[in-house]
Design an enzyme around this catalytic site. Structure first.
Site, PDB file in Angstrom:
ATOM      1  N   ASN A  10      31.325  53.713  69.872  1.00 63.09           N
ATOM      2  CA  ASN A  10      29.991  53.629  69.291  1.00 63.09           C
ATOM      3  C   ASN A  10      29.018  54.387  70.204  1.00 63.09           C
ATOM      4  OD1 ASN A  10      27.331  52.700  68.859  1.00 63.09           O
ATOM      5  ND2 ASN A  10      28.121  50.987  67.668  1.00 63.09           N
ATOM      6  N   HIS A  13      23.992  54.296  71.816  1.00 64.44           N
ATOM      7  CA  HIS A  13      23.100  54.189  72.967  1.00 64.44           C
ATOM      8  C   HIS A  13      22.932  55.489  73.738  1.00 64.44           C
ATOM      9  CE1 HIS A  13      22.208  50.224  71.884  1.00 64.44           C
ATOM     10  NE2 HIS A  13      23.476  49.854  71.927  1.00 64.44           N
ATOM     11  N   HIS A  46      25.443  53.388  64.136  1.00 62.08           N
ATOM     12  CA  HIS A  46      24.675  52.445  63.320  1.00 62.08           C
ATOM     13  C   HIS A  46      23.306  53.060  63.028  1.00 62.08           C
ATOM     14  CE1 HIS A  46      23.061  48.015  63.007  1.00 62.08           C
ATOM     15  NE2 HIS A  46      22.804  48.724  61.935  1.00 62.08           N
ATOM     16  N   ARG A  48      20.045  52.369  61.896  1.00 57.52           N
ATOM     17  CA  ARG A  48      19.208  51.192  61.643  1.00 57.52           C
ATOM     18  C   ARG A  48      17.975  51.565  60.825  1.00 57.52           C
ATOM     19  NH1 ARG A  48      19.105  46.324  64.299  1.00 57.52           N
ATOM     20  NH2 ARG A  48      20.894  45.954  65.614  1.00 57.52           N
ATOM     21  N   ARG A  52      16.116  53.282  65.607  1.00 53.76           N
ATOM     22  CA  ARG A  52      15.859  53.184  67.053  1.00 53.76           C
ATOM     23  C   ARG A  52      16.881  53.935  67.891  1.00 53.76           C
ATOM     24  NH1 ARG A  52      17.474  46.913  68.166  1.00 53.76           N
ATOM     25  NH2 ARG A  52      16.202  46.578  66.336  1.00 53.76           N
ATOM     26  N   GLU A  73      27.907  52.280  60.492  1.00 54.88           N
ATOM     27  CA  GLU A  73      27.457  50.884  60.383  1.00 54.88           C
ATOM     28  C   GLU A  73      26.141  50.882  59.633  1.00 54.88           C
ATOM     29  OE1 GLU A  73      27.158  49.158  64.211  1.00 54.88           O
ATOM     30  OE2 GLU A  73      29.259  49.436  64.657  1.00 54.88           O
ATOM     31  N   THR A 104      23.211  43.597  67.069  1.00 55.02           N
ATOM     32  CA  THR A 104      23.713  42.836  65.928  1.00 55.02           C
ATOM     33  C   THR A 104      24.215  41.486  66.438  1.00 55.02           C
ATOM     34  OG1 THR A 104      24.356  44.954  65.024  1.00 55.02           O
ATOM     35  CG2 THR A 104      25.209  43.011  63.910  1.00 55.02           C
ATOM     36  N   GLU A 154      35.796  43.542  60.304  1.00 51.53           N
ATOM     37  CA  GLU A 154      35.670  43.670  61.760  1.00 51.53           C
ATOM     38  C   GLU A 154      35.150  42.337  62.279  1.00 51.53           C
ATOM     39  OE1 GLU A 154      33.991  47.247  63.372  1.00 51.53           O
ATOM     40  OE2 GLU A 154      33.284  46.208  65.164  1.00 51.53           O
ATOM     41  N   HIS A 193      32.174  44.246  69.657  1.00 48.73           N
ATOM     42  CA  HIS A 193      30.890  43.750  70.159  1.00 48.73           C
ATOM     43  C   HIS A 193      31.055  43.077  71.528  1.00 48.73           C
ATOM     44  CE1 HIS A 193      26.587  43.221  69.427  1.00 48.73           C
ATOM     45  NE2 HIS A 193      26.711  42.276  70.344  1.00 48.73           N
TER      46      HIS A 193
HETATM   47  N1  PXP Z   1      31.052  46.895  65.979  1.00 44.17           N
HETATM   48  C1  PXP Z   1      29.926  46.673  65.269  1.00 44.17           C
HETATM   49  C2  PXP Z   1      30.061  46.379  63.818  1.00 44.17           C
HETATM   50  C3  PXP Z   1      28.653  46.755  65.880  1.00 44.17           C
HETATM   51  O1  PXP Z   1      27.544  46.531  65.158  1.00 44.17           O
HETATM   52  C4  PXP Z   1      28.587  47.111  67.248  1.00 44.17           C
HETATM   53  C5  PXP Z   1      27.263  47.266  67.916  1.00 44.17           C
HETATM   54  O2  PXP Z   1      26.549  46.123  67.817  1.00 44.17           O
HETATM   55  C6  PXP Z   1      29.772  47.316  67.949  1.00 44.17           C
HETATM   56  C7  PXP Z   1      30.985  47.206  67.287  1.00 44.17           C
HETATM   57  C8  PXP Z   1      29.783  47.710  69.386  1.00 44.17           C
HETATM   58  O3  PXP Z   1      29.268  46.697  70.170  1.00 44.17           O
HETATM   59  P1  PXP Z   1      28.963  47.006  71.695  1.00 44.17           P
HETATM   60  O4  PXP Z   1      27.883  48.050  71.719  1.00 44.17           O
HETATM   61  O5  PXP Z   1      28.510  45.687  72.229  1.00 44.17           O
HETATM   62  O6  PXP Z   1      30.239  47.496  72.327  1.00 44.17           O
END
Ligand code: PXP
Length: 242
Positions: A10, A13, A46, A48, A52, A73, A104, A154, A193
């Site tokens: 992901n 960030h 994602h 949003r 952001r 996402e 999330t 997931e 997550h």
């Molecule tokens: N999977 C989903 C569906 C998410 O929304 C997120 C981010 O919140 C992640 C995985 C990755 O989570 P993290 O950034 O905490 O590794």
């Protein structure tokens, strides 16, 4: 056992850091290219409502830059549905989205939102987009996902990641049991997550899981060791756990 556990990275960030200064650097597309070069299995992003981190134009640029499957996402809204149908990502992971939340915070209430989700899931599936629902590892939510016709669930690993000792063990069992139940019912289970080098292995060892999606920790580690090294180390830990 699904032999190779896929790693979806992901890259939200990277965009968060870029947006902090409003310019083009660091570019999430460059992150996607590095993930592809280092053997990552997919890119997760994602979009949003408040944009952001990832922005609309990033999606097209990410898709153009790599052949990796894009897992978009998205909240269950008409706006996001339109965007998903336009970009046709490999997969769409429907997540709950509250405007004020930092991240999330929990799973989607697939059971309570059945009527709102049903037409959305159908439109996505009809367009050949694989639908995943980001849910808690809970039999009621899994059953709701099945009724909705989602191909993937997931499981939200946030509770597991935040827990310690016996509570963490219980969370792990819950995810493991639900992963087995999902496979038994023809649904592919993923998880994500809050996963880190320290907590990923017990999750990666759950034999039915097909994919982990990991973001915040990898991007944080990349500040110190580079994204390539961070993804490689996570990959090694996942492989060692199987
Ligand atoms: N999977 C989903 C569906 C998410 O929304 C997120 C981010 O919140 C992640 C995985 C990755 O989570 P993290 O950034 O905490 O590794």
């Amino acid at each position: 056992m699904v032999s190779r556990l896929r790693l979806g990275v992901n890259i939200d960030h990277v965009a968060t850091i870029r947006n902090a200064r409003g310019g083009d650097h660091p570019d999430p597309v460059r992150a996607a290219e590095i993930v592809a070069a280092v053997g990552g299995d997919g890119i997760t992003a994602h979009l949003r409502e408040d944009r952001r981190h990832i922005r609309d134009d990033d999606l097209q640029r990410i898709q153009a830059a790599t052949d990796l499957p894009l897992n978009l996402e998205m909240a269950a809204t008409e706006e996001m549905l339109r965007i998903a149908l336009r970009h046709k990502p490999h997969a769409a992971c429907i997540v709950p989205e509250n405007r004020e939340e930092r991240t999330t915070e929990g799973g989607l209430d697939a059971a309570g939102l059945h009527n709102r989700l049903a037409p959305l899931v159908t439109r996505l599936v009809d367009e050949g987009i694989r639908v995943s629902l980001f849910i808690e590892a809970d039999p009621r939510q899994l059953e709701a996902a099945m009724r909705l016709g989602a191909q993937v669930v997931e499981f939200h690993t946030g509770e597991y990641a935040n827990a310690e000792g016996a509570k963490r063990e219980a969370e792990l069992r819950r995810i493991s049991d639900m992963a087995a139940l999902a496979v038994k019912n023809g649904i592919e289970p993923h998880a994500g997550h809050g996963l880190t080098y320290d907590n990923v292995q017990p999750i990666a060892a759950i034999p039915q899981l097909a994919e982990l999606n990991i973001g915040h920790y990898l991007v944080g580690e990349a500040v110190f060791v580079g994204l390539e090294a961070a993804v490689r180390r996570m990959r090694d830990l996942m492989d060692d756990a199987r």
